[in-house]
Scaffold this active site. Structure first.
Site, short mmCIF file in Angstrom:
data_model
loop_
_atom_site.label_atom_id
_atom_site.label_comp_id
_atom_site.label_asym_id
_atom_site.label_seq_id
_atom_site.Cartn_x
_atom_site.Cartn_y
_atom_site.Cartn_z
N HIS A 148 17.78 5.15 -8.26
CA HIS A 148 16.98 4.47 -8.52
C HIS A 148 16.38 3.97 -10.06
O HIS A 148 16.01 3.58 -10.58
CB HIS A 148 15.62 4.46 -7.51
CG HIS A 148 16.32 4.64 -6.13
ND1 HIS A 148 17.28 5.84 -5.08
CD2 HIS A 148 16.30 3.75 -4.98
CE1 HIS A 148 17.50 5.09 -4.27
NE2 HIS A 148 17.22 4.10 -3.72
N GLU A 181 14.47 12.34 -7.76
CA GLU A 181 15.03 12.09 -8.79
C GLU A 181 15.19 12.49 -10.05
O GLU A 181 15.46 12.85 -10.59
CB GLU A 181 15.81 10.54 -8.64
CG GLU A 181 16.20 9.69 -7.56
CD GLU A 181 17.16 8.66 -6.77
OE1 GLU A 181 17.61 8.20 -6.63
OE2 GLU A 181 16.86 7.35 -8.32
N ARG A 216 -9.02 -1.64 6.89
CA ARG A 216 -10.06 -2.65 6.66
C ARG A 216 -9.64 -3.63 7.58
O ARG A 216 -8.92 -3.76 8.05
CB ARG A 216 -9.49 -3.07 5.62
CG ARG A 216 -9.40 -1.85 3.96
CD ARG A 216 -8.79 -2.81 2.70
NE ARG A 216 -9.30 -2.41 1.60
CZ ARG A 216 -9.10 -1.16 0.99
NH1 ARG A 216 -8.10 -0.57 1.45
NH2 ARG A 216 -9.45 -1.23 0.39
N ARG A 223 -16.83 1.66 -1.18
CA ARG A 223 -15.86 0.60 0.49
C ARG A 223 -17.78 1.17 1.38
O ARG A 223 -18.06 -0.04 2.22
CB ARG A 223 -15.00 1.17 1.19
CG ARG A 223 -13.70 0.75 0.37
CD ARG A 223 -11.94 1.01 1.04
NE ARG A 223 -12.57 -0.06 2.39
CZ ARG A 223 -12.01 0.38 3.47
NH1 ARG A 223 -10.94 1.13 2.88
NH2 ARG A 223 -11.98 0.13 4.57
N1 URA Z 1 -5.97 1.78 -3.36
C1 URA Z 1 -5.67 2.01 -2.14
O1 URA Z 1 -5.33 2.23 -1.35
N2 URA Z 1 -6.93 1.71 -1.30
C2 URA Z 1 -8.28 1.20 -2.63
O2 URA Z 1 -9.14 0.76 -1.54
C3 URA Z 1 -7.62 1.20 -3.42
C4 URA Z 1 -6.93 1.35 -4.03
#
Ligand code: URA
Length: 254
Positions: free
Chosen positions: A10, A82, A170, A225
């Protein structure tokens, strides 16, 4: 270890390509590899195959490999496996992240001390009761680098999920649906003091323990968030630059 001339499938680079490097910086994004390599001296393109783009660079007197992991546990596990085969022993993830605590601001850096294993790949290396923990010394070097650079940083626990939408609870997804067993999970992680979400550290850290490799992770906060679900594209370059500077600086800290 594979022979010097052979190249794992890879990553398409072999021990003969990396000038004895034992340290790798691992961004997720292949597009960030050259940028990181340019922070060192004499950056040299090595290979690009699928999600794995690699450069060799020099930091202080040390050869350092930069190789992208792609997103998430499965591709990260292949990359780490790897790279270990060709001689890498210290792996520092250089990522981006979403904060879930109000005090972890956009632009801050999060150094992951331990990861909640919300991935699948790590469970192929150790049972789910096994903790995903960073290498202490490599983590201390990241802390020192942030201190020297005067960057705002936090050290703590990261939730490391295989999915960006459902696993990070989300609702702004195509279906707007989060399965019942994940509903309320964001609140639970917040209650437990988890700082942030990303997608690779659980796999990286569990592999570190399973394979006796040193692993650490530093991520730049691109969204908080508790304030917003959308990252502001105008801050992306600055945040990425900060996390790269800190990761590269950590290599020369004692
Ligand atoms: N990466 C993630 O996994 N979540 C986020 O909210 C931002 C970047």
């Amino acid at each position: 270890m594979v022979g010097r001339m052979s190249k794992p499938y890879h990553i398409q680079i072999g021990a003969a390509d990396i000038n004895g490097a034992t340290i790798a910086l691992l961004p997720g994004d292949p597009g960030r590899v050259e940028k990181i390599a340019n922070k060192g001296e004499s950056p040299k393109f090595l290979a690009s195959h699928r999600e794995y783009t690699s450069y060799l660079t020099q930091v202080g007197k040390k050869p350092v490999l930069i190789c992208s992991t792609g997103i998430g546990g499965p591709s990260t596990s292949i990359c780490v496996e790897e790279l270990a085969q060709i001689g890498i022993r210290t792996f520092i993830r250089v990522g981006t992240t979403g904060a879930i605590q109000p005090h972890v601001k956009v632009g801050d850096l999060v150094i992951t001390q331990g990861a909640v294993r919300l991935d699948g790949a790590s469970h192929h290396f150790a049972p789910s009761v096994f903790p995903a923990v960073a290498d202490f010394e490599t983590t201390c070097r990241l802390v020192k680098a942030c201190e020297v650079l005067k960057y705002s940083y936090h050290v703590g626990i990261t939730a490391s999920s295989d999915t960006f939408y459902q696993g990070q609870e989300r609702y702004d997804s195509y279906s707007k649906y989060v399965p019942p067993h994940l509903q309320g999970s964001l609140k639970q992680w917040q209650q437990l003091g988890v700082l942030n979400f990303e997608m690779e550290s659980a796999t990286l850290y569990t592999m570190g323990a399973a394979l006796q490799l040193k692993t650490a992770c530093i991520s730049g906060v691109i969204v908080n968030r508790t304030a917003s679900e959308k990252a502001d594209p105008s801050i992306m370059d600055e945040v990425q630059n900060r996390v790269i500077e800190a990761a590269v600086k950590s290599i020369t800290q004692v």
